[in-house]
Scaffold this motif. Structure first.
Motif: not given
Lengths: 308, 208
Positions: B13-14, B17, B20-21, B24-25, B28, B76-78, B82, B84-86
């Protein structure tokens, strides 16, 4: 390396009180409910084939990659209306904390689908809502301040609150910081931000403006103060907010920034969402202590209220 | 309260996480300034490359991020698949200075009617709050790069006009009213007006 990663690992993952995540559930659920109610009047325009954005248009607008967009297959407006009403019900149940975990997942799937059905009307608040729902789906959001908790106490009056890993809450803090930091970074490329006049423009767009401000506050040096003040607060919210002694002051700066934006610009629910997310910067124990203090004050008031 | 003694989560899980972090970084991070486009997208001639100013060290991070992450990477695909783009470019790099509103005029056999697109500045406080999405929609759609979407918009307005009036519309005119704000010390210029789409309504457009 261990010196850095050890405390970070403990900060992000070590079990703690789920009070903050539970309280944020109420904020997030309320904002989503309000948003759905605000859009309900224009539901036909935005989400049906009879409206302005038919599915064929969304297909051309969207990404060339496959993406999660199940409502593209719902062409019957009555069925779409039924789904929308169901989503509103899910949002309300999530807010009050009934079957919280299940409602959290259903709300995530529903809100993602609704936003994908019409991506043309989305704003920053919608993006933040999506990110929050994603993290919150992994959090024990019904552990406190919920109907789920009341039901648990009814069955077992002494049941303790189960501690949980706060990683969804910590990542929400990171998400907020990322938003502020990257937007300030992007503004660094704009000549209007650099020369200190950028803050004048948005409230002078006739369709975007909201409440009046005395003319002199729209002139220099005030425009410069609003412009550079925005950048300073955004950078602080992206960095210094994690330094505990300064946390409160940085968040007060954020509240002032959003209050100013809310007063001057018509951006529904964005300030409410951003400010309510600030609660995530406080540990579960801190939030629990606030709420216990409020409860104690209220009980004290009831006890001291004169009879009759 | 339950046991607080150093309980943590599974290492998998770590890792998830952390990844994913990171995703998104990277997604963004602001896009590199447009002037560097030949360095990002490739296919530029030598003379085009010669005209590109030498990037500052900080700009190279953005150029590499555009090249490696934004252009068809698994990140980008991920994020796109999903949902979760931002992007965080509110009022950036510069706030919009194009003060515009869009009006739809609809021709009927009985005459021409207007008012099918809510104009924010004419609405009361609460209605404006409720209808803000119309402004956002107009902001995106009225731009020339989205010309292909104008007939869809006009068809939608024709259906709406038919529902509201009970009369079949003949034609929809989309008119942009606009002016560029010049800055705090400059007077506001008058609005200009351009009809950017004229749509002849077909009977099948009005089918429920």
């Amino acid at each position: 390396m261990k010196k850095v990663l050890g405390p970070l690992d403990r900060f992000v993952f070590e079990f703690t009180s789920p009070a903050t995540m539970s309280l944020f559930r109420i904020f997030l659920g309320s904002i989503i409910t309000l948003n759905l109610l605000l859009m309900a009047g224009d539901f036909q325009i935005w989400f049906t084939e009879q409206g302005w954005v038919p599915t064929e248009m969304v297909r051309k607008w969207g990404s060339s990659r496959w993406y999660y967009n199940p409502f593209m297959n719902v062409l019957d407006p009555t069925l779409m209306k039924f789904i929308y009403a169901l989503l509103l019900l899910v949002a309300i149940l999530y807010t009050i904390g009934l079957f919280s975990r299940v409602m959290g997942v259903l709300l995530l799937l529903g809100v993602f689908a609704l936003q994908a059905r019409n991506p043309i009307i989305l704003n920053g608040g919608d993006t933040l809502t999506r990110a929050s729902l994603f993290w919150m789906a992994f959090a024990p959001v019904g552990a406190m301040y919920s109907v789920d908790r009341l039901r648990q106490l009814k069955k077992d009056p002494g049941a303790p609150v189960q501690q949980a890993s706060p990683w969804p809450q910590r990542l929400m803090c990171y998400q907020w910081a990322l938003m502020y930091f990257t937007t300030a970074w992007a503004k660094g490329f704009g000549n209007l931000w650099r020369e200190g006049t950028a803050a004048w423009y948005p409230p002078n767009l006739s369709e975007f403006t909201r409440f009046w401000l005395p003319g002199f506050l729209e002139q220099q040096p005030f425009v410069g103060i609003w412009t550079y003040g925005t950048l300073i607060i955004e950078v602080a919210l992206g960095t210094l907010v994690f330094y505990r002694p300064w946390r409160k002051w940085v968040l007060i700066g954020g509240i002032l920034l959003h209050a100013g934006i809310e007063y001057r610009l018509n951006i529904p629910l964005f300030a409410a969402l951003c400010i309510s997310g600030y609660v995530n910067f406080y540990d579960g124990e801190e939030v629990q202590a606030w709420i216990d203090r409020i409860k104690a004050k209220r009980q004290g008031r009831v006890i001291h209220e004169p009879a009759g | 309260m339950g046991d607080t003694s150093r309980r943590t989560v599974h290492p998998a899980l770590k890792i998830a996480v952390g990844l994913h972090t990171l995703a998104i970084t990277l997604w963004s991070i602001p896009q590199s300034p447009k002037v560097y486009a030949p360095l990002v997208y490739g296919g530029a001639t030598q003379s085009e490359l010669d005209r590109v100013p030498k990037p500052l060290p900080g700009h190279w991070i953005l150029i590499w991020n555009d090249r490696l992450i934004r252009k068809g990477s698994p990140v980008g695909t991920y994020l796109m698949t999903t949902g979760l783009w931002q992007y965080w470019d509110m009022f950036a790099p510069n706030p919009m200075s194009n003060d515009f509103w869009v009006e739809a005029k609809v021709d009927f056999t009985s005459g021409t009617k207007s008012g099918f697109i809510p104009r924010m500045s004419q609405l009361d406080f609460f209605t404006r709050y409720r209808k803000e999405r119309y402004r956002k929609f107009g902001e995106r759609i009225h731009q020339d790069e989205n010309k292909w979407a104008w007939p869809y918009w006009a068809q939608g307005i024709a259906r709406q006009a038919f529902r509201d009036t009970g009369e079949a519309p003949l034609r929809v005119h989309l008119i942009r009213h606009w002016r560029f704000l010049l800055g705090p010390t400059k007077p506001l210029p008058p609005y200009k007006e351009t009809e950017f789409e004229t749509y002849e309504v077909k009977p099948e457009d009005l089918k429920p």
